[in-house]
Write a protein that holds these residues in place. Structure first.
Motif, PDB file in Angstrom:
ATOM      1  N   LEU A   1     -12.405  -2.212  -6.564  1.00 41.29           N
ATOM      2  CA  LEU A   1     -11.134  -1.039  -7.081  1.00 41.29           C
ATOM      3  C   LEU A   1     -10.363  -2.068  -5.786  1.00 41.29           C
ATOM      4  N   ALA A   2      -9.477  -2.438  -6.095  1.00 35.79           N
ATOM      5  CA  ALA A   2      -8.192  -3.722  -4.861  1.00 35.79           C
ATOM      6  C   ALA A   2      -7.712  -2.871  -4.405  1.00 35.79           C
ATOM      7  N   LEU A   3      -7.615  -2.017  -2.973  1.00 37.39           N
ATOM      8  CA  LEU A   3      -6.811  -1.223  -2.610  1.00 37.39           C
ATOM      9  C   LEU A   3      -5.616  -2.298  -1.599  1.00 37.39           C
ATOM     10  N   MET A   4      -4.108  -1.869  -2.063  1.00 39.00           N
ATOM     11  CA  MET A   4      -3.211  -2.683  -1.582  1.00 39.00           C
ATOM     12  C   MET A   4      -2.288  -2.339  -0.893  1.00 39.00           C
ATOM     13  N   MET A   5      -2.415  -2.790   0.945  1.00 42.93           N
ATOM     14  CA  MET A   5      -2.653  -1.561   2.213  1.00 42.93           C
ATOM     15  C   MET A   5      -1.946  -2.647   2.918  1.00 42.93           C
ATOM     16  N   PRO A   6      -0.454  -2.772   2.465  1.00 40.54           N
ATOM     17  CA  PRO A   6       0.008  -3.885   3.245  1.00 40.54           C
ATOM     18  C   PRO A   6       0.403  -3.125   4.943  1.00 40.54           C
ATOM     19  N   LEU A   7      -0.252  -4.334   6.496  1.00 42.16           N
ATOM     20  CA  LEU A   7       0.403  -3.548   7.369  1.00 42.16           C
ATOM     21  C   LEU A   7       1.277  -3.731   8.230  1.00 42.16           C
ATOM     22  N   ARG A   8       2.070  -3.053   8.101  1.00 37.09           N
ATOM     23  CA  ARG A   8       3.322  -3.301   8.268  1.00 37.09           C
ATOM     24  C   ARG A   8       3.325  -2.470   9.890  1.00 37.09           C
ATOM     25  N   THR A   9       4.248  -3.259  10.833  1.00 38.02           N
ATOM     26  CA  THR A   9       3.549  -2.846  12.738  1.00 38.02           C
ATOM     27  C   THR A   9       5.383  -1.350  12.003  1.00 38.02           C
ATOM     28  N   ASP A  10       6.010  -1.385  11.484  1.00 37.26           N
ATOM     29  CA  ASP A  10       7.036   0.081  11.362  1.00 37.26           C
ATOM     30  C   ASP A  10       6.460   0.920  10.722  1.00 37.26           C
ATOM     31  N   LEU A  11       5.148   1.031   9.898  1.00 38.77           N
ATOM     32  CA  LEU A  11       4.656   2.113   9.450  1.00 38.77           C
ATOM     33  C   LEU A  11       3.577   3.034  10.560  1.00 38.77           C
ATOM     34  N   TYR A  12       3.788   4.164   9.972  1.00 37.78           N
ATOM     35  CA  TYR A  12       2.437   4.548  10.656  1.00 37.78           C
ATOM     36  C   TYR A  12       1.077   4.688  10.281  1.00 37.78           C
ATOM     37  N   LEU A  13       0.891   3.423  11.281  1.00 38.73           N
ATOM     38  CA  LEU A  13      -0.954   2.802  10.637  1.00 38.73           C
ATOM     39  C   LEU A  13      -2.175   4.428  11.226  1.00 38.73           C
ATOM     40  N   PRO A  14      -1.846   5.191  11.730  1.00 44.01           N
ATOM     41  CA  PRO A  14      -3.066   6.096  11.561  1.00 44.01           C
ATOM     42  C   PRO A  14      -2.920   7.041   9.979  1.00 44.01           C
ATOM     43  N   VAL A  15      -1.547   7.006   9.040  1.00 44.91           N
ATOM     44  CA  VAL A  15      -1.650   7.979   8.126  1.00 44.91           C
ATOM     45  C   VAL A  15      -2.227   6.443   7.243  1.00 44.91           C
ATOM     46  N   MET A  16      -1.660   5.617   7.638  1.00 41.75           N
ATOM     47  CA  MET A  16      -2.374   4.513   6.099  1.00 41.75           C
ATOM     48  C   MET A  16      -4.226   4.116   6.191  1.00 41.75           C
ATOM     49  N   LEU A  17      -4.532   4.420   7.569  1.00 38.89           N
ATOM     50  CA  LEU A  17      -5.941   4.217   7.928  1.00 38.89           C
ATOM     51  C   LEU A  17      -6.849   5.739   7.210  1.00 38.89           C
ATOM     52  N   GLU A  18      -6.049   6.570   7.251  1.00 37.58           N
ATOM     53  CA  GLU A  18      -6.714   8.042   6.842  1.00 37.58           C
ATOM     54  C   GLU A  18      -6.539   7.998   4.913  1.00 37.58           C
ATOM     55  N   ILE A  19      -5.541   7.259   4.364  1.00 28.94           N
ATOM     56  CA  ILE A  19      -5.922   7.387   2.927  1.00 28.94           C
ATOM     57  C   ILE A  19      -6.734   6.281   2.568  1.00 28.94           C
ATOM     58  N   ALA A  20      -6.590   4.919   2.902  1.00 26.28           N
ATOM     59  CA  ALA A  20      -7.672   3.910   2.843  1.00 26.28           C
ATOM     60  C   ALA A  20      -8.934   4.698   3.127  1.00 26.28           C
ATOM     61  N   MET A  21      -9.062   6.076   4.040  1.00 27.49           N
ATOM     62  CA  MET A  21     -11.075   5.939   4.274  1.00 27.49           C
ATOM     63  C   MET A  21     -10.666   7.682   2.627  1.00 27.49           C
ATOM     64  N   ALA A  22     -10.025   7.404   2.639  1.00 26.47           N
ATOM     65  CA  ALA A  22     -10.121   8.852   1.816  1.00 26.47           C
ATOM     66  C   ALA A  22     -10.220   7.815   0.090  1.00 26.47           C
ATOM     67  N   VAL A  23      -9.498   7.032  -0.102  1.00 21.27           N
ATOM     68  CA  VAL A  23      -9.967   6.260  -1.092  1.00 21.27           C
ATOM     69  C   VAL A  23     -10.872   6.082  -1.137  1.00 21.27           C
ATOM     70  N   THR A  24     -11.864   5.054  -0.196  1.00 22.47           N
ATOM     71  CA  THR A  24     -12.862   4.664   0.245  1.00 22.47           C
ATOM     72  C   THR A  24     -14.484   5.601   0.080  1.00 22.47           C
ATOM     73  N   THR A  25     -14.152   6.800   0.144  1.00 24.27           N
ATOM     74  CA  THR A  25     -15.279   7.544   0.352  1.00 24.27           C
ATOM     75  C   THR A  25     -15.154   8.162  -0.957  1.00 24.27           C
ATOM     76  N   THR A  26     -14.308   8.526  -1.380  1.00 21.53           N
ATOM     77  CA  THR A  26     -14.072   8.815  -2.967  1.00 21.53           C
ATOM     78  C   THR A  26     -14.555   8.103  -4.003  1.00 21.53           C
ATOM     79  N   ALA A  27     -14.079   6.644  -3.494  1.00 23.21           N
ATOM     80  CA  ALA A  27     -14.666   5.281  -4.786  1.00 23.21           C
ATOM     81  C   ALA A  27     -16.370   5.495  -3.945  1.00 23.21           C
ATOM     82  N   ARG A  28     -16.601   5.379  -3.446  1.00 22.95           N
ATOM     83  CA  ARG A  28     -18.641   5.792  -3.174  1.00 22.95           C
ATOM     84  C   ARG A  28     -18.865   6.929  -4.112  1.00 22.95           C
ATOM     85  N   ALA A  29     -18.137   7.554  -3.804  1.00 21.45           N
ATOM     86  CA  ALA A  29     -18.986   8.651  -4.558  1.00 21.45           C
ATOM     87  C   ALA A  29     -18.747   8.547  -5.793  1.00 21.45           C
TER      88      ALA A  29
END
Length: 339
Positions: free
Chosen positions: A62-90
């Motif tokens: 699965l391709a996860l398109m997550m532009p890393l912008r300096t004006d967004l709060y990165l920890p939230v983006m990474l938490e979403i990405a981790m949830a995507v990754t772990t659910t995808a593996r399941a």
């Protein structure tokens, strides 16, 4: 690493026979197929993405398109990405992370190649330039975010409009009649980012309904920017007795500025946030807040992608109801404000 040639030698067949067993493109006798499969199992061979694609027209990616912008709060983006990754593996999928700000070009690259079976798209704008390409794409896509027009799209998001309204209702119920909002950095609104615009719409609608004054100011998350913005707010609206902050980086600078000004929270000023629970809980004054359910958003997006890959049609928008948790930062208007 076990190779296809290793499997062929172990099974006593040619490499092309192993390839045909994997791809299903030629008829292979049941006994040979069983022998090859037994060798695959015993050697622990895992076909690479290309071989899997030959066998099923799927890459398992699965391709996860997550532009890393300096004006967004990165920890939230990474938490979403981790949830995507772990659910995808399941569900038996791997995740390819695309972090560039390429817009439609990234969609075209995934659509025009065999690198992924489907797309999960983050940082969605109300009029996102990727939408036309996504609507035409043969590969299914799910958005974590809500554009202005959701026709034909699968979307998962917190109901940010309702979140904004919950903040105003909570403060109005406590008697506050002048509320100021410290929002995301200006660039976030300039892009028409969906979550920020929808929160602001909810704040304004609730303020109108509750006959409450509302002043919105975008702000960078630095101490200097927050201090300057807060100074202007109290200068313009000296009766302001409550603040709503939707900018995780601005939370601690805001509380520090209030302390420096001698304004106690919540005795002088109430503060309510739209932010992840961990930010609200661990703030120097635990914040009354609408939590951002990052893990649920990532999990639900993958579940929708899996359903789409299974042949299900787009289900439309899925909005997660906001939950406001009352902590130490909000209180009655009585005794609030400096007039």
């Amino acid at each position: 690493m076990v190779t296809l040639a290793d499997v062929a030698r172990h099974a006593g067949v040619s490499a092309s026979t192993v390839s045909y067993v994997l791809s299903g493109k030629r008829s292979i006798s049941a006994s040979t197929r069983e022998r090859v499969q037994r060798s695959i199992d015993e050697l622990g061979y895992r076909p690479h993405a290309g071989a899997r694609a030959l066998a099923s027209s799927r890459t398992g990616i699965l391709a996860l398109m997550m532009p890393l912008r300096t004006d967004l709060y990165l920890p939230v983006m990474l938490e979403i990405a981790m949830a995507v990754t772990t659910t995808a593996r399941a569900h038996g999928h791997d995740v390819l992370l695309l972090t560039g700000e390429e817009g439609p070009e990234a969609v075209r690259r995934v659509e025009g190649s065999a690198i992924a079976d489907a797309m999960i798209v983050m940082d969605v704008g109300l009029d996102d330039p990727r939408l036309p390409q996504l609507k035409r794409a043969e590969r299914p896509a799910v958005l974590i975010g809500m554009p202005g027009d959701t026709t034909g799209l699968d979307c998962v998001d917190l109901d940010f409009e309702a979140a904004g309204a919950r903040c105003v209702d909570h403060l109005a119920d406590l008697g506050h009649t002048q509320i100021a909002v410290l929002g995301e950095p200006p660039a976030v609104y300039a892009r028409g980012t969906g979550f920020a615009e929808r929160t602001l719409a909810g704040l304004r609608a609730a303020a109108t309904e509750r006959d409450t004054g509302l002043l919105h100011r975008p702000v960078e998350g630095t101490y200097a920017a927050v201090s300057a913005t807060l100074g202007r707010i109290f200068e313009e609206r000296p009766a302001t007795s409550a603040l709503v902050v939707q900018n995780e980086a601005a939370v601690e600078p805001l509380l520090a500025v209030l302390r420096q000004q001698g304004r106690a929270v919540p005795e002088d000023v109430s503060v309510v946030a739209v932010c992840p629970d961990q930010v609200a809980r661990h703030a120097s004054v635990p914040l009354t807040a609408v939590g951002v359910p990052a893990q649920d958003m990532g999990r639900l997006a993958v579940e929708r992608i899996v359903a789409r890959l299974g042949g299900q049609a787009p289900s439309g928008p899925l909005l997660i109801a906001p939950e406001l948790t009352v902590r130490e930062s909000s209180g009655s208007r009585r005794g609030h404000g400096r007039r």
